[in-house]
Design an enzyme around this catalytic site. Structure first.
Site, PDB file in Angstrom:
ATOM      1  N   LEU A  66       1.727  -8.243  -7.907  1.00 26.36           N
ATOM      2  CA  LEU A  66       1.933  -9.564  -8.524  1.00 26.36           C
ATOM      3  C   LEU A  66       3.228 -10.207  -8.038  1.00 26.36           C
ATOM      4  O   LEU A  66       3.499 -11.369  -8.349  1.00 26.36           O
ATOM      5  CB  LEU A  66       1.930  -9.448 -10.051  1.00 26.36           C
ATOM      6  CG  LEU A  66       0.598  -8.944 -10.664  1.00 26.36           C
ATOM      7  CD1 LEU A  66       0.718  -8.807 -12.181  1.00 26.36           C
ATOM      8  CD2 LEU A  66      -0.563  -9.876 -10.314  1.00 26.36           C
ATOM      9  N   ARG A  67       4.015  -9.464  -7.262  1.00 27.70           N
ATOM     10  CA  ARG A  67       5.205  -9.978  -6.546  1.00 27.70           C
ATOM     11  C   ARG A  67       6.356 -10.436  -7.433  1.00 27.70           C
ATOM     12  O   ARG A  67       7.377 -10.879  -6.911  1.00 27.70           O
ATOM     13  CB  ARG A  67       4.818 -11.130  -5.597  1.00 27.70           C
ATOM     14  CG  ARG A  67       3.742 -10.785  -4.581  1.00 27.70           C
ATOM     15  CD  ARG A  67       4.192  -9.732  -3.596  1.00 27.70           C
ATOM     16  NE  ARG A  67       3.215  -9.533  -2.517  1.00 27.70           N
ATOM     17  CZ  ARG A  67       2.928  -8.346  -2.007  1.00 27.70           C
ATOM     18  NH1 ARG A  67       3.531  -7.256  -2.442  1.00 27.70           N
ATOM     19  NH2 ARG A  67       2.046  -8.233  -1.038  1.00 27.70           N
ATOM     20  N   ASN A 121       6.503  -2.180  -6.103  1.00 26.31           N
ATOM     21  CA  ASN A 121       7.316  -2.601  -4.950  1.00 26.31           C
ATOM     22  C   ASN A 121       7.716  -4.070  -5.020  1.00 26.31           C
ATOM     23  O   ASN A 121       7.467  -4.851  -4.116  1.00 26.31           O
ATOM     24  CB  ASN A 121       6.600  -2.281  -3.623  1.00 26.31           C
ATOM     25  CG  ASN A 121       5.242  -2.943  -3.498  1.00 26.31           C
ATOM     26  OD1 ASN A 121       4.650  -3.367  -4.480  1.00 26.31           O
ATOM     27  ND2 ASN A 121       4.737  -3.053  -2.268  1.00 26.31           N
ATOM     28  N   ASP A 134      -6.424  -4.006  -4.490  1.00 26.57           N
ATOM     29  CA  ASP A 134      -5.219  -4.032  -3.653  1.00 26.57           C
ATOM     30  C   ASP A 134      -4.851  -5.471  -3.293  1.00 26.57           C
ATOM     31  O   ASP A 134      -4.489  -5.768  -2.153  1.00 26.57           O
ATOM     32  CB  ASP A 134      -5.373  -3.164  -2.390  1.00 26.57           C
ATOM     33  CG  ASP A 134      -4.023  -2.891  -1.718  1.00 26.57           C
ATOM     34  OD1 ASP A 134      -2.971  -3.250  -2.286  1.00 26.57           O
ATOM     35  OD2 ASP A 134      -4.020  -2.322  -0.609  1.00 26.57           O
ATOM     36  N   PHE A 169       1.377  -6.651   6.069  1.00 22.54           N
ATOM     37  CA  PHE A 169       0.050  -6.091   5.763  1.00 22.54           C
ATOM     38  C   PHE A 169      -0.480  -6.668   4.449  1.00 22.54           C
ATOM     39  O   PHE A 169       0.285  -6.873   3.516  1.00 22.54           O
ATOM     40  CB  PHE A 169       0.160  -4.569   5.566  1.00 22.54           C
ATOM     41  CG  PHE A 169       0.486  -3.795   6.815  1.00 22.54           C
ATOM     42  CD1 PHE A 169      -0.504  -3.528   7.749  1.00 22.54           C
ATOM     43  CD2 PHE A 169       1.768  -3.313   7.044  1.00 22.54           C
ATOM     44  CE1 PHE A 169      -0.214  -2.778   8.892  1.00 22.54           C
ATOM     45  CE2 PHE A 169       2.074  -2.577   8.185  1.00 22.54           C
ATOM     46  CZ  PHE A 169       1.077  -2.302   9.108  1.00 22.54           C
TER      47      PHE A 169
HETATM   48 ZN   LIG Z   1      -0.556   0.947  -0.502  1.00 22.80          ZN
END
Ligand SMILES: [Zn+2]
Length: 429
Positions: A70-71, A101, A311, A329
């Protein structure tokens, strides 16, 4: 009160497959039964009852997405909790698990709490954060896992990369076993994957792109399964893409280990042969071989695969509009996940509808160790979808802030029609 009438209820938990009405009161399911019975309950209780006519549609337990990005915090140019969960609701998801992340990384309770506060203020669906395994996801020392669990994480992962150090992975798994938290690993051998932007094969040679073999993933899965056996931890393989990895998961399950895996729609839809010199086809793990895709389809049908996870990995347009080598990516995924599953799995006759629903509901719930069913007293989270509604996905119309997808302009048969979260209509087509 809300009443969902005339739908075909499909509930993998109970095995129900019948035309039933569902009555919602507040944020919970009040009753499920034949129309006449529900009418009697409505008359008894009195008061206003809003009806959602689901004739011709499937009424399923609320979909859970085990893997998304969700950044927020830190990547708000690509997505926010508000925009991402709006896209999730349009995709039929009632709960999503954002990976840690972000910037800062979700490796301590104060970040977890701030994500949950933002979600309470702005999210369309439930947000169940995943915490980091290691501090800063740097793979050096443990993150504050117990404190994050208290704050509300549902699993741990250093997604984006694997926990490269086996000793640290053992510590993470030991710790998570005592906390009963699943450990999700992005399985990748760093030396085999170094510099690679796609899967190794005829296409990578033709395009002249640096590539990684399937073993870059499966070597790490093999190691992780052994550490899971050593520790007794619950181990979940993120976005599994290779046949060799799935064979290892099958074997681990046969041995009675608590090993599970998820597959992403782009991996069961596309292969490396579809990759063009266009960064919309760049994801990690990369699109795999035809043989791998066949193995994933078999595993999705027979139960070796536990869940479909989007994802969803949004990237602002400018960052993807560069050479293949330099692009980040990932593809967006919330709004196309169900439609791709219906096209590739159900309409092709490879996967029964009940099993498809399981892959979005009880499957992921089981990975998290929670219940998901349509029954009185349960949270009123429901996904209502059509198996044949014709539509075309236009990235420009997406609720996501980002547009990166190889499926822009693709036409589908079947779509989410309504998403109900805690008794509230979060999306309606
Ligand atoms: Zn991954």
């Amino acid at each position: 009160m809300h009443r969902i009438s005339n739908g075909r209820v499909l509930d993998p938990a109970s095995g129900a497959d019948a035309q039933l009405d569902v009555l919602i009161e507040g944020d919970c399911i009040a009753a499920i039964g034949p129309a006449a019975e529900i009418s009697r309950i409505v008359a008894q209780r009195g008061g206003a009852c809003e009806t959602l006519d689901a004739r011709g549609l499937i009424v399923a337990p609320g979909f859970i997405d085990l893997h998304c990005h969700l950044r927020e915090p830190g990547g708000e140019a690509s997505e926010t909790i508000e925009t991402g969960t709006r896209a999730a609701a349009r995709g039929g998801f009632t709960a999503v698990c954002p990976m840690p992340n972000t910037r800062p990384v979700n490796d301590n309770a104060s970040v977890t709490r701030s994500i949950l506060e933002r979600a309470a203020a702005s999210a369309s669906v439930r947000v169940w954060p995943v915490g980091a395994c290691s501090a800063g996801s740097r793979g050096e020392s443990l993150a504050e896992i117990a404190a994050m669990k208290k704050a509300g994480i549902v699993a741990v992962s250093d997604d984006g990369k694997p926990v490269a150090n086996a000793k640290l992975l053992r510590q993470v798994m030991d710790y998570c076993r005592s906390l009963d938290l699943p450990v999700i690993d992005h399985c990748e051998d760093a030396s085999l994957a170094a510099g690679a932007v796609m899967r190794e094969g005829v296409t990578s040679v033709r395009l002249g792109l640096r590539a990684m073999p399937a073993a870059a993933e499966s070597i790490c899965v093999a190691r992780d399964v052994q550490v899971a056996a050593l520790t007794g931890a619950r181990f979940h393989v993120a976005h599994l893409s290779a046949k060799a990895s799935l064979d290892l998961v099958r074997e681990a399950k046969q041995r009675g280990l608590r090993v599970t895996c998820e597959v992403s729609p782009h991996h069961f839809t596309l292969t490396d042969e579809d990759v063009q010199y266009d960064s919309q086809f760049k994801m990690n793990p990369p699109l795999a071989s035809r043989e791998d895709r066949e193995a994933l389809l078999a595993g999705l049908a027979d139960g070796a695969v536990d869940a479909i996870a989007s994802d969803h990995a949004p990237h602002e347009p400018a960052s993807k509009a560069v050479e293949f080598d330099k692009a980040p990516f990932g593809t967006t995924g919330f709004e196309t996940a169900l439609a791709l599953a219906l096209s590739e799995l159900y309409h092709t006759g490879r996967v029964k509808l009940m099993r498809l629903v399981e892959l979005f509901t009880t499957g992921p719930a089981c990975v998290l160790g929670i219940e998901r069913k349509i029954a009185a007293g349960q949270p009123a989270d429901l996904t209502i979808f059509s198996t044949d509604h014709p539509w075309t996905f236009r990235a420009a119309d997406s609720a996501s802030k980002s547009r990166n997808t190889p499926f822009d302009g693709r036409s589908f048969k079947g779509a989410p029609m309504a998403t109900i979260v805690a008794g509230r209509v979060a999306f309606r087509r």
